[in-house]
Design a protein around this motif. Structure first.
Motif: not given
Length: 159
Positions: A74-78, A100-103, A111-121
């Motif tokens: 998996k390609r990860i942009f950090i 950038r074509d990342v997953d 400083h706020r957590p987030l887990i979200r999926q949008e359009k396969g990202l």
């Protein structure tokens, strides 16, 4: 593969140490910026590969401001996220990540957590281990379980 995702430790390591003591071993740690000089401590304590980027408070750091890493295919942009105005929303960051074509894109800064999926990202922010700003203000981090055969699993944890 188990990956610890953290951000915004700001030179305070007590909660990082608590995470390492309470969790099973990690194969990798990803730190999303604002170590404030703590990157050597984190690398030594983690006892695994550590990937980190520079945040807006890492004034004299040699860390890169952003990276694309590959984990289990998996390609990860950090990035820390401040260059993408994440305090005002994640739209600019999502557009950049899509370009950038990342997953997965991971950021900190708010400083706020987030887990979200949008359009396969996947859009991931672990919050802060030192200065949380979400309701309840509990320090947070994310554990990512990832393998080449499956979609990544993200578990948000609070101290």
């Amino acid at each position: 593969m188990r990956v610890l995702i953290i951000s915004d430790t700001h030179g305070k390591h007590d909660n990082f140490d608590r995470v390492l003591e309470s969790e099973e071993a990690f194969d990798q740690v990803i730190h999303l910026g604002d170590t404030e000089g703590g990157e050597d401590y984190i690398a030594a304590a983690a006892d695994c590969e550590v990937t980190a980027v520079r945040g807006n408070n890492d004034y004299f750091s040699d860390l890169p401001s952003e990276q694309i890493v590959e984990v289990e295919g998996k390609r990860i942009f950090i990035t820390h996220g401040h260059y993408y105005y994440v305090a005002a929303g994640v739209e600019t960051l999502i557009k950049e990540a899509q370009g950038r074509d990342v997953d997965i894109v991971m950021f900190g800064h708010t400083h706020r957590p987030l887990i979200r999926q949008e359009k396969g990202l996947w859009v991931i922010n672990p919050g802060s281990l030192s200065y949380p700003r979400q309701e309840g203000r509990r320090p947070s981090y994310i554990v990512m379980n990832i393998s080449p055969q499956e979609s990544p699993k993200f578990i948000l944890n609070f101290l």
